[in-house]
Write an enzyme that holds these catalytic residues in place. Structure first.
Site, PDB file in Angstrom:
ATOM      1  N   ARG A 236     -80.631  15.157  68.143  1.00  0.00           N
ATOM      2  CA  ARG A 236     -80.880  15.959  68.446  1.00  0.00           C
ATOM      3  C   ARG A 236     -82.348  15.563  67.683  1.00  0.00           C
ATOM      4  O   ARG A 236     -82.676  14.770  67.265  1.00  0.00           O
ATOM      5  CB  ARG A 236     -80.530  16.726  67.016  1.00  0.00           C
ATOM      6  CG  ARG A 236     -81.340  18.240  66.125  1.00  0.00           C
ATOM      7  CD  ARG A 236     -81.343  18.835  64.978  1.00  0.00           C
ATOM      8  NE  ARG A 236     -82.186  18.117  64.090  1.00  0.00           N
ATOM      9  CZ  ARG A 236     -82.042  19.009  63.167  1.00  0.00           C
ATOM     10  NH1 ARG A 236     -81.829  19.699  62.308  1.00  0.00           N
ATOM     11  NH2 ARG A 236     -83.242  18.263  62.594  1.00  0.00           N
TER      12      ARG A 236
ATOM     13  N   TYR B 290     -90.608  21.109  61.088  1.00  0.00           N
ATOM     14  CA  TYR B 290     -89.103  20.989  60.634  1.00  0.00           C
ATOM     15  C   TYR B 290     -88.840  19.626  61.184  1.00  0.00           C
ATOM     16  O   TYR B 290     -88.680  19.651  62.683  1.00  0.00           O
ATOM     17  CB  TYR B 290     -88.934  21.919  61.161  1.00  0.00           C
ATOM     18  CG  TYR B 290     -87.278  22.209  60.753  1.00  0.00           C
ATOM     19  CD1 TYR B 290     -86.698  21.662  61.940  1.00  0.00           C
ATOM     20  CD2 TYR B 290     -86.458  21.619  59.648  1.00  0.00           C
ATOM     21  CE1 TYR B 290     -85.213  21.267  61.922  1.00  0.00           C
ATOM     22  CE2 TYR B 290     -85.637  21.732  59.349  1.00  0.00           C
ATOM     23  CZ  TYR B 290     -84.668  21.146  60.930  1.00  0.00           C
ATOM     24  OH  TYR B 290     -83.217  20.774  60.420  1.00  0.00           O
TER      25      TYR B 290
ATOM     26  N   ASP C 229     -83.476  21.765  67.604  1.00  0.00           N
ATOM     27  CA  ASP C 229     -83.026  23.072  66.119  1.00  0.00           C
ATOM     28  C   ASP C 229     -84.823  23.856  66.234  1.00  0.00           C
ATOM     29  O   ASP C 229     -85.951  22.601  66.022  1.00  0.00           O
ATOM     30  CB  ASP C 229     -82.909  22.699  64.708  1.00  0.00           C
ATOM     31  CG  ASP C 229     -82.736  23.536  64.151  1.00  0.00           C
ATOM     32  OD1 ASP C 229     -82.252  23.063  62.564  1.00  0.00           O
ATOM     33  OD2 ASP C 229     -82.671  24.898  64.470  1.00  0.00           O
TER      34      ASP C 229
ATOM     35  N   HIS D 263     -84.717  26.481  64.387  1.00  0.00           N
ATOM     36  CA  HIS D 263     -84.991  26.333  63.054  1.00  0.00           C
ATOM     37  C   HIS D 263     -85.726  27.917  62.362  1.00  0.00           C
ATOM     38  O   HIS D 263     -86.666  28.024  61.929  1.00  0.00           O
ATOM     39  CB  HIS D 263     -85.986  25.819  61.743  1.00  0.00           C
ATOM     40  CG  HIS D 263     -85.217  25.320  60.429  1.00  0.00           C
ATOM     41  ND1 HIS D 263     -85.469  25.855  59.168  1.00  0.00           N
ATOM     42  CD2 HIS D 263     -84.162  24.843  60.554  1.00  0.00           C
ATOM     43  CE1 HIS D 263     -84.877  25.043  58.612  1.00  0.00           C
ATOM     44  NE2 HIS D 263     -84.006  24.589  59.064  1.00  0.00           N
TER      45      HIS D 263
ATOM     46  N   GLU E 154     -80.870  25.314  68.750  1.00  0.00           N
ATOM     47  CA  GLU E 154     -80.475  25.865  67.948  1.00  0.00           C
ATOM     48  C   GLU E 154     -81.019  26.980  66.844  1.00  0.00           C
ATOM     49  O   GLU E 154     -82.420  26.838  66.863  1.00  0.00           O
ATOM     50  CB  GLU E 154     -79.698  25.186  66.507  1.00  0.00           C
ATOM     51  CG  GLU E 154     -79.579  25.115  64.875  1.00  0.00           C
ATOM     52  CD  GLU E 154     -79.035  24.305  64.447  1.00  0.00           C
ATOM     53  OE1 GLU E 154     -78.777  22.709  64.945  1.00  0.00           O
ATOM     54  OE2 GLU E 154     -78.819  24.192  63.293  1.00  0.00           O
TER      55      GLU E 154
ATOM     56  N   GLU F 234     -75.288  28.109  60.439  1.00  0.00           N
ATOM     57  CA  GLU F 234     -75.316  27.330  59.301  1.00  0.00           C
ATOM     58  C   GLU F 234     -75.996  28.220  57.964  1.00  0.00           C
ATOM     59  O   GLU F 234     -75.297  27.425  57.120  1.00  0.00           O
ATOM     60  CB  GLU F 234     -76.604  26.306  59.297  1.00  0.00           C
ATOM     61  CG  GLU F 234     -78.363  25.971  59.659  1.00  0.00           C
ATOM     62  CD  GLU F 234     -79.257  25.589  59.316  1.00  0.00           C
ATOM     63  OE1 GLU F 234     -78.668  24.287  60.535  1.00  0.00           O
ATOM     64  OE2 GLU F 234     -80.197  25.137  59.207  1.00  0.00           O
TER      65      GLU F 234
ATOM     66  N   ARG G 107     -72.293  28.068  63.400  1.00  0.00           N
ATOM     67  CA  ARG G 107     -72.773  26.555  63.017  1.00  0.00           C
ATOM     68  C   ARG G 107     -71.725  26.244  61.931  1.00  0.00           C
ATOM     69  O   ARG G 107     -72.171  25.644  61.110  1.00  0.00           O
ATOM     70  CB  ARG G 107     -74.223  26.301  63.260  1.00  0.00           C
ATOM     71  CG  ARG G 107     -74.899  25.590  64.197  1.00  0.00           C
ATOM     72  CD  ARG G 107     -74.886  24.622  64.291  1.00  0.00           C
ATOM     73  NE  ARG G 107     -75.902  23.476  63.380  1.00  0.00           N
ATOM     74  CZ  ARG G 107     -76.219  22.766  63.032  1.00  0.00           C
ATOM     75  NH1 ARG G 107     -75.373  22.316  62.926  1.00  0.00           N
ATOM     76  NH2 ARG G 107     -77.106  22.512  62.616  1.00  0.00           N
TER      77      ARG G 107
ATOM     78  N   GLU H  78     -72.836  18.103  63.046  1.00  0.00           N
ATOM     79  CA  GLU H  78     -73.753  17.694  62.705  1.00  0.00           C
ATOM     80  C   GLU H  78     -73.671  16.289  61.717  1.00  0.00           C
ATOM     81  O   GLU H  78     -72.470  16.300  60.977  1.00  0.00           O
ATOM     82  CB  GLU H  78     -74.508  18.539  62.225  1.00  0.00           C
ATOM     83  CG  GLU H  78     -76.177  17.901  61.299  1.00  0.00           C
ATOM     84  CD  GLU H  78     -76.949  19.194  61.384  1.00  0.00           C
ATOM     85  OE1 GLU H  78     -76.988  19.965  60.573  1.00  0.00           O
ATOM     86  OE2 GLU H  78     -78.050  18.260  60.327  1.00  0.00           O
TER      87      GLU H  78
ATOM     88  N   TRP I 207     -88.878  29.393  57.439  1.00  0.00           N
ATOM     89  CA  TRP I 207     -89.166  28.026  57.596  1.00  0.00           C
ATOM     90  C   TRP I 207     -88.333  26.889  58.407  1.00  0.00           C
ATOM     91  O   TRP I 207     -86.882  27.608  58.313  1.00  0.00           O
ATOM     92  CB  TRP I 207     -89.630  27.443  56.407  1.00  0.00           C
ATOM     93  CG  TRP I 207     -89.503  25.902  56.012  1.00  0.00           C
ATOM     94  CD1 TRP I 207     -90.340  25.413  56.326  1.00  0.00           C
ATOM     95  CD2 TRP I 207     -88.139  25.050  55.973  1.00  0.00           C
ATOM     96  NE1 TRP I 207     -90.075  23.765  56.151  1.00  0.00           N
ATOM     97  CE2 TRP I 207     -88.725  23.978  56.193  1.00  0.00           C
ATOM     98  CE3 TRP I 207     -86.490  25.442  55.810  1.00  0.00           C
ATOM     99  CZ2 TRP I 207     -87.537  22.591  55.686  1.00  0.00           C
ATOM    100  CZ3 TRP I 207     -85.667  24.715  55.241  1.00  0.00           C
ATOM    101  CH2 TRP I 207     -86.490  23.003  55.969  1.00  0.00           C
TER     102      TRP I 207
HETATM  103  C1  CS2 Z   1     -81.173  22.536  59.463  1.00  0.00           C
HETATM  104  C2  CS2 Z   1     -81.271  22.139  57.959  1.00  0.00           C
HETATM  105  O1  CS2 Z   1     -79.746  20.250  59.856  1.00  0.00           O
HETATM  106  C3  CS2 Z   1     -79.747  21.440  60.534  1.00  0.00           C
HETATM  107  O2  CS2 Z   1     -80.039  21.614  61.226  1.00  0.00           O
HETATM  108  O3  CS2 Z   1     -81.511  22.740  59.898  1.00  0.00           O
HETATM  109  O4  CS2 Z   1     -81.216  20.408  57.977  1.00  0.00           O
HETATM  110  C4  CS2 Z   1     -81.459  22.589  57.237  1.00  0.00           C
HETATM  111  O5  CS2 Z   1     -83.360  22.658  56.728  1.00  0.00           O
HETATM  112  C5  CS2 Z   1     -81.568  22.380  55.360  1.00  0.00           C
HETATM  113  O6  CS2 Z   1     -79.580  22.312  55.465  1.00  0.00           O
HETATM  114  C6  CS2 Z   1     -81.717  23.550  54.592  1.00  0.00           C
HETATM  115  O7  CS2 Z   1     -81.327  22.753  53.384  1.00  0.00           O
HETATM  116 MG    MG Z   2     -80.232  24.260  61.889  1.00  0.00          MG
END
Ligand code: CS2
Ligand code: MG
Length: 402
Positions: free
Chosen positions: A147, A159, A210, A212, A236, A262, A283, A339, A402
């Site tokens: 990634r 991020y 990602d 995010h 993602e 996620e 995810r 991941e 975020w």
């Molecule tokens: C992220 C995470 O790993 C990922 O794909 O989206 O790092 C996420 O920001 C954290 O798990 C939040 O606690």
């Molecule tokens: Mg993520």
């Protein structure tokens, strides 16, 4: 066999973790991860004050019945706190059953479906050249999938980008930091990043990214279309997924594979995304989606719709969750990718485990149960320290994902 104790251990070997330990009258114990980044103590209370009393005296082998008891019996259903607590109990019960039957948990889930679990690593850099260098390092380490996250010109933070060359860890002690966001600057940078990555590495390396939760559907459609020729393994979280049908708009504009989930904590968060084939990877993972039992139901729903798994595996999911995810991953038919953000040495010392990395794959190990434990004496040396995830704000200070 009867459950005789259920205790929660909160520790912070570099970052906060919440672990449930369930003990039985036959001396077998099981572990479950209950970590919810930034809201850890809520899950501890849910487990200690409301769930643990219900477990005492019950048969730990009755995994499905206990899952339904904790889910339907609470009346108030779903949500990340509830489902992380249920996940921890569920994971611990699978661990106990594997140990009691002297077999790795994957054998209780249908056995192995593959030789190893393909993983992706996290490369990042403050600039495109730095990010290209980081991807090269992961390729040298043997990763087959990486990634890539990069700083955004004009923004002090981005991020997925570590600070000062440190590994990326989003939670910060003290009150939530505020991170600025500019969609315009980001949408300029990402295509340039992947133009550079593909011209440097060609197509022998899986690349992922990602977003995010930060784009609008039409921005995501534009970005996905712009990236199509780079054949990403996935883009993602392009947009927040509370409005599942919002992904229809993205799908209309691009064939770049999409991954989401996620932050999902139940199958109900993704039924439309799956049954309308609006995503390519789901995810959801063990610790936040109700444990192995519920994650299997999500994966089985996804299978006929050609949706594959892509379990979340950031460092705020403990080695207990990673171990459980790998037993799920090695067995489930419609596995996609896992991941893998390696934990710190101090975390690994608190959570000794069997899983190991080799040539781009993780292997869960073949010991009984999940193959992970917690050193409670060492854990006690790392007391909890309140930490929060950042808050996002646009350039005009409007709160943003975020
Ligand atoms: C992220 C995470 O790993 C990922 O794909 O989206 O790092 C996420 O920001 C954290 O798990 C939040 O606690
Ligand atoms: Mg993520």
């Amino acid at each position: 066999m009867k459950i005789v104790a259920a205790r929660v251990i909160v520790c912070s070997p570099g970052r906060n973790f919440v672990t449930l330990r369930v003990d039985t009258d036959e001396g077998v114990h099981g572990l479950g991860d209950a970590t919810l980044n930034g809201r850890e103590l809520a899950v501890r209370s849910y487990l200690c004050d409301h769930v643990a009393p219900l477990l005492i005296g019950r048969d730990p082998f009755d995994i499905e019945d206990l899952w339904q008891l904790l889910y339907k019996g609470a009346y108030w259903r779903r949500g990340p706190v509830t489902m992380s607590a249920i996940a921890a109990v569920d994971t611990a019960l699978w661990d106990i059953k594997g140990k009691a039957l002297q077999t790795p948990v994957y054998n209780l889930l249908g056995g192995r479906s593959r030789n190893g679990v393909l993983v992706y690593g996290h490369a990042n850099g403050a600039s495109i050249p730095e990010t290209v260098e980081a991807v090269a390092r992961y390729r040298e380490l043997g990763y087959l999938a990486v990634r890539a996250q990069c700083g955004v010109p004009g923004l002090p933070t981005a991020y997925g980008v570590g600070r000062g060359g440190l590994a990326y860890e989003p939670a910060e002690e003290g009150l939530p930091p505020e991170h600025r966001w500019s969609g315009e600057q980001y949408l300029r940078m990402v295509p340039e990043l992947f133009d550079e990555l593909r011209s440097t590495f060609g197509f022998d390396l899986h690349l992922l990214h990602d977003a995010h939760h930060r784009l609008t559907p039409i921005e995501a459609g534009w970005l996905g279309k712009r990236l199509e020729d780079h054949r990403l393994l996935w883009l993602e979280d392009p947009v927040p997924a509370e409005l599942q049908e919002g992904y229809r708009l993205i799908r209309q504009h691009t064939t770049t594979p999409l991954a989401v989930g996620e932050v999902f904590n139940s199958v109900y968060d993704c039924t439309r995304l799956i049954t309308e084939q609006l995503v390519d990877y789901i995810r959801a993972t063990v610790v936040h989606a109700g444990g192995i039992t519920h994650l299997r139901k999500i994966a089985h729903l996804a299978e006929p719709y050609h949706v594959r798994t892509g379990c979340h595996g950031a460092t705020d999911l403990s080695p207990v969750c990673m171990a459980a995810a790998l037993h799920f991953d090695i067995s489930v038919h419609n596995f996609g990718i896992q991941e893998y953000m390696p934990h710190t040495p101090e975390t690994d010392a608190v959570f000794p485990h069997d899983y190991h990395f080799a040539d781009g794959y993780l292997h869960p190990g073949d010991g009984p149960g999940l193959g992970v434990d917690i050193d409670e004496t060492l854990a006690a040396e790392y007391p909890y320290r309140r930490a929060y995830l950042p808050v996002g704000r646009k350039q005009d200070a409007t709160v943003h994902s975020w």
